[in-house]
Design a protein around this motif. Structure first.
Motif, PDB file in Angstrom:
ATOM      1  N   VAL A   1       4.744  53.811  -6.156  1.00 63.04           N
ATOM      2  CA  VAL A   1       3.595  53.002  -6.558  1.00 63.04           C
ATOM      3  C   VAL A   1       4.108  51.668  -7.087  1.00 63.04           C
ATOM      4  CG1 VAL A   1       1.679  52.777  -8.183  1.00 63.04           C
ATOM      5  CG2 VAL A   1       2.114  54.980  -7.077  1.00 63.04           C
ATOM      6  N   LYS A   2       3.606  50.584  -6.524  1.00 63.69           N
ATOM      7  CA  LYS A   2       3.974  49.249  -6.985  1.00 63.69           C
ATOM      8  C   LYS A   2       2.712  48.430  -7.186  1.00 63.69           C
ATOM      9  CE  LYS A   2       8.476  49.009  -4.642  1.00 63.69           C
ATOM     10  NZ  LYS A   2       9.290  48.271  -3.623  1.00 63.69           N
ATOM     11  N   VAL A   3       2.653  47.699  -8.297  1.00 65.38           N
ATOM     12  CA  VAL A   3       1.535  46.818  -8.589  1.00 65.38           C
ATOM     13  C   VAL A   3       2.071  45.396  -8.655  1.00 65.38           C
ATOM     14  CG1 VAL A   3      -0.324  46.270 -10.200  1.00 65.38           C
ATOM     15  CG2 VAL A   3       0.391  48.649  -9.898  1.00 65.38           C
ATOM     16  N   THR A   4       1.527  44.521  -7.816  1.00 70.51           N
ATOM     17  CA  THR A   4       2.028  43.150  -7.729  1.00 70.51           C
ATOM     18  C   THR A   4       0.911  42.160  -8.038  1.00 70.51           C
ATOM     19  OG1 THR A   4       3.565  43.834  -5.985  1.00 70.51           O
ATOM     20  CG2 THR A   4       3.191  41.470  -6.257  1.00 70.51           C
ATOM     21  N   TYR A   5       1.164  41.286  -9.014  1.00 70.91           N
ATOM     22  CA  TYR A   5       0.228  40.203  -9.307  1.00 70.91           C
ATOM     23  C   TYR A   5       0.473  39.061  -8.333  1.00 70.91           C
ATOM     24  CZ  TYR A   5      -1.387  35.891 -11.549  1.00 70.91           C
ATOM     25  OH  TYR A   5      -1.972  34.681 -11.799  1.00 70.91           O
ATOM     26  N   LEU A   6      -0.582  38.609  -7.658  1.00 70.45           N
ATOM     27  CA  LEU A   6      -0.456  37.491  -6.735  1.00 70.45           C
ATOM     28  C   LEU A   6      -0.957  36.199  -7.376  1.00 70.45           C
ATOM     29  CD1 LEU A   6      -1.378  39.189  -3.349  1.00 70.45           C
ATOM     30  CD2 LEU A   6       0.871  38.739  -4.314  1.00 70.45           C
ATOM     31  N   THR A   7      -2.211  36.177  -7.802  1.00 71.92           N
ATOM     32  CA  THR A   7      -2.722  35.033  -8.545  1.00 71.92           C
ATOM     33  C   THR A   7      -4.130  35.354  -9.039  1.00 71.92           C
ATOM     34  OG1 THR A   7      -3.029  32.623  -8.490  1.00 71.92           O
ATOM     35  CG2 THR A   7      -3.715  33.847  -6.548  1.00 71.92           C
ATOM     36  N   HIS A   8      -4.489  34.817 -10.207  1.00 68.47           N
ATOM     37  CA  HIS A   8      -5.798  35.005 -10.844  1.00 68.47           C
ATOM     38  C   HIS A   8      -6.178  36.495 -10.879  1.00 68.47           C
ATOM     39  CE1 HIS A   8      -9.571  33.797 -12.530  1.00 68.47           C
ATOM     40  NE2 HIS A   8     -10.275  34.249 -11.508  1.00 68.47           N
TER      41      HIS A   8
ATOM     42  N   ASP B   1      -9.730  41.376  -4.876  1.00 72.00           N
ATOM     43  CA  ASP B   1     -10.273  40.027  -5.100  1.00 72.00           C
ATOM     44  C   ASP B   1      -9.339  38.896  -4.670  1.00 72.00           C
ATOM     45  OD1 ASP B   1     -12.733  40.870  -6.059  1.00 72.00           O
ATOM     46  OD2 ASP B   1     -12.019  41.065  -8.108  1.00 72.00           O
ATOM     47  N   PRO B   2      -9.128  38.739  -3.363  1.00 66.57           N
ATOM     48  CA  PRO B   2      -8.157  37.748  -2.898  1.00 66.57           C
ATOM     49  C   PRO B   2      -8.681  36.307  -2.909  1.00 66.57           C
ATOM     50  CG  PRO B   2      -9.111  38.898  -1.026  1.00 66.57           C
ATOM     51  CD  PRO B   2      -9.678  39.544  -2.245  1.00 66.57           C
ATOM     52  N   TRP B   3      -8.457  35.594  -3.999  1.00 69.74           N
ATOM     53  CA  TRP B   3      -8.622  34.134  -4.044  1.00 69.74           C
ATOM     54  C   TRP B   3      -7.214  33.559  -3.969  1.00 69.74           C
ATOM     55  CZ3 TRP B   3      -9.638  30.972  -9.103  1.00 69.74           C
ATOM     56  CH2 TRP B   3      -9.707  29.600  -8.789  1.00 69.74           C
ATOM     57  N   LEU B   4      -6.803  33.157  -2.761  1.00 69.78           N
ATOM     58  CA  LEU B   4      -5.422  32.762  -2.522  1.00 69.78           C
ATOM     59  C   LEU B   4      -5.267  31.291  -2.154  1.00 69.78           C
ATOM     60  CD1 LEU B   4      -4.303  35.916  -0.479  1.00 69.78           C
ATOM     61  CD2 LEU B   4      -3.874  35.432  -2.901  1.00 69.78           C
ATOM     62  N   LYS B   5      -6.384  30.634  -1.827  1.00 68.78           N
ATOM     63  CA  LYS B   5      -6.291  29.212  -1.482  1.00 68.78           C
ATOM     64  C   LYS B   5      -7.641  28.544  -1.731  1.00 68.78           C
ATOM     65  CE  LYS B   5      -6.405  27.718   2.646  1.00 68.78           C
ATOM     66  NZ  LYS B   5      -5.992  27.321   4.004  1.00 68.78           N
TER      67      LYS B   5
ATOM     68  N   TRP C   1      -9.566  25.718 -10.080  1.00 72.89           N
ATOM     69  CA  TRP C   1      -8.422  25.737  -9.180  1.00 72.89           C
ATOM     70  C   TRP C   1      -7.439  26.777  -9.688  1.00 72.89           C
ATOM     71  CZ3 TRP C   1      -8.446  22.433  -4.937  1.00 72.89           C
ATOM     72  CH2 TRP C   1      -9.437  21.439  -4.952  1.00 72.89           C
ATOM     73  N   LEU C   2      -6.665  27.318  -8.780  1.00 68.53           N
ATOM     74  CA  LEU C   2      -5.679  28.323  -9.164  1.00 68.53           C
ATOM     75  C   LEU C   2      -4.620  27.715 -10.077  1.00 68.53           C
ATOM     76  CD1 LEU C   2      -5.205  30.073  -5.716  1.00 68.53           C
ATOM     77  CD2 LEU C   2      -6.154  31.138  -7.770  1.00 68.53           C
ATOM     78  N   LEU C   3      -4.356  28.418 -11.177  1.00 71.09           N
ATOM     79  CA  LEU C   3      -3.304  27.961 -12.084  1.00 71.09           C
ATOM     80  C   LEU C   3      -1.928  28.167 -11.461  1.00 71.09           C
ATOM     81  CD1 LEU C   3      -2.449  26.921 -14.885  1.00 71.09           C
ATOM     82  CD2 LEU C   3      -2.524  29.290 -15.695  1.00 71.09           C
ATOM     83  N   HIS C   4      -1.761  29.307 -10.781  1.00 70.83           N
ATOM     84  CA  HIS C   4      -0.485  29.624 -10.131  1.00 70.83           C
ATOM     85  C   HIS C   4      -0.666  29.563  -8.618  1.00 70.83           C
ATOM     86  CE1 HIS C   4       0.772  30.941 -14.046  1.00 70.83           C
ATOM     87  NE2 HIS C   4      -0.095  31.934 -14.051  1.00 70.83           N
ATOM     88  N   GLU C   5       0.207  28.852  -7.948  1.00 66.96           N
ATOM     89  CA  GLU C   5       0.164  28.830  -6.494  1.00 66.96           C
ATOM     90  C   GLU C   5       0.485  30.213  -5.948  1.00 66.96           C
ATOM     91  OE1 GLU C   5       2.304  26.435  -2.794  1.00 66.96           O
ATOM     92  OE2 GLU C   5       2.448  25.679  -4.855  1.00 66.96           O
ATOM     93  N   SER C   6      -0.230  30.609  -4.919  1.00 61.53           N
ATOM     94  CA  SER C   6      -0.013  31.936  -4.339  1.00 61.53           C
ATOM     95  C   SER C   6       1.390  32.037  -3.748  1.00 61.53           C
ATOM     96  CB  SER C   6      -1.037  32.214  -3.232  1.00 61.53           C
ATOM     97  OG  SER C   6      -2.349  32.107  -3.737  1.00 61.53           O
ATOM     98  N   PRO C   7       1.983  33.223  -3.746  1.00 64.57           N
ATOM     99  CA  PRO C   7       3.265  33.404  -3.059  1.00 64.57           C
ATOM    100  C   PRO C   7       3.159  32.996  -1.596  1.00 64.57           C
ATOM    101  CG  PRO C   7       2.733  35.332  -4.389  1.00 64.57           C
ATOM    102  CD  PRO C   7       1.521  34.453  -4.406  1.00 64.57           C
TER     103      PRO C   7
END
Length: 376
Positions: A138-145, A160-164, A173-179
């Motif tokens: 099991v892996k949990v990965t933070y992408l953004t927001h 909840d994919p808000w990636l761009k 606007w996204l604080l962290h740019e998506s990977p």
């Protein structure tokens, strides 16, 4: 899919604005004239709490506790059990039940409705014993927001994919740019959950990429009265595998993985949250819900995630002109943030998850290019 009955939200008592204005501080007993059932409404400094006038011990009726000078407790006529309405905990005998609360909905016209969820604890249906997990299973990965990726065995679940792109018409606007590989991971996901229609969770710029690369990606949303994809036709985003699922019903993905979408007690028409269970281990994501599942949530989950930012709190959008001073606004913001953080802290303290992960607050309200704009 499970054959369980969908969870429902039923209005059990309605009071008009005049009746609400006459409610006194402390304990109020009210009877529904139509069905004759009795309810208790507690009016405190933090607002209203409510429950059925029925003791959880053996169903006796409560009366006012004349020994309580603070005006918070009621006493059962059967065995003298006492209930503190400000906490909904029984104080006599101590360490006994918690009273089942009703959701209090304040209407725009000043009226009030009591809403009851049924069943209260839908995740208890078909319980499963936790199985031993291998390292890395099991892996949990933070992408953004609010976008998290769960790797559960061979399955990948995306929230909840808000990636761009922006949200709320260039307001956020996204604080962290998506990977760099975030969109690739989205397009490869086995399941995608979108909690509600707000554009920091339902991102059409992101979904446009998904629709071009994998239009049949399986997307799951709750059966809210205001559809999550209300703007789909106008957006020209072509998605062909959107699944609207009933509230409070386990959705079986395979023998080890299932999930359940639940409604918000304050905004059941729009907001949802989710429980994901893999091999008997639970992940609870309350997202933006103000009072997820009416405040009834599973305890001791392996991982709990929730928002931690005030979001669209009304400031600075509704405060303009000279009516509100800078000091008033600063105090207002401070108090609002304090109330929110206190609520989240109390929620985590009461649920006792093994791990708590705050998320869904990583945004900025101005894009760097906005510095070229000025008010005229």
């Amino acid at each position: 899919k499970s054959k369980m009955t969908s969870q429902t939200a039923k209005v059990v008592l309605s009071l008009d604005a005049e009746t609400v204005s006459l409610l006194k501080d402390g304990v109020n007993f009210k009877k529904d004239p139509e069905n004759g059932k009795c309810y208790i409404i507690y009016k405190g400094t933090e607002g209203f709490k409510a429950c059925r006038n029925q003791c959880k011990h053996q169903g006796g009726l409560f009366i006012k506790d004349i020994e309580d000078l603070g005006g918070r407790t009621v006493k059962c006529t059967k065995h003298n059990w006492k209930l503190n309405l400000s906490t909904m905990k029984y104080v006599n005998p101590p360490d006994s039940f918690l009273q089942d609360e009703l959701e209090v909905e304040i209407l725009d016209d000043g009226g009030l409705r009591l809403v009851e969820l049924s069943p209260l604890d839908p995740w208890l249906a078909d319980p499963r014993e936790p199985l031993q997990l291998k390292e890395g299973e099991v892996k949990v990965t933070y992408l953004t927001h609010a976008c998290m990726e769960l790797q559960l065995g061979q399955r990948r679940f995306m929230f909840d994919p808000w990636l761009k792109g922006p949200a709320f018409a260039r307001g956020w606007w996204l604080l962290h740019e998506s990977p760099a590989d975030a969109l690739d991971r989205l397009c490869a996901a086995d399941l995608i959950y979108i909690s509600h229609m707000h554009s920091d969770h339902l991102s059409y710029p992101t979904l446009k990429v998904l629709s071009e690369r994998r239009p049949d990606a399986p997307i799951y949303v709750g059966d809210t009265s205001r559809p999550v994809f209300w703007y789909l036709e106008q957006s020209k985003v072509q998605l062909t595998n959107i699944n609207v699922v009933p509230f409070g019903v386990w959705q079986n993905v395979d023998e080890h993985l299932r999930f359940m979408i639940m409604m918000d007690g304050v905004h059941p028409e729009m907001d949802t949250c989710i429980i994901v269970e893999y091999k008997g281990h639970m992940i609870l994501n309350t997202v933006d819900c103000t009072r997820p599942n009416g405040g009834r949530l599973p305890q001791n989950v392996d991982l709990m995630m929730s928002d931690f930012a005030g979001g669209a709190s009304g400031f600075p959008m509704t405060f303009y002109g000279g009516k509100y001073s800078d000091s008033w606004k600063a105090t207002f913001i401070k108090n609002e943030r304090k109330k929110l953080l206190n609520y989240k802290a109390q929620l985590v303290k009461s649920l006792q998850p093994k791990i708590y992960c705050p998320f869904a607050g990583y945004f900025v309200e101005a894009h760097p290019s906005d510095r070229w704009y000025s008010w005229v």
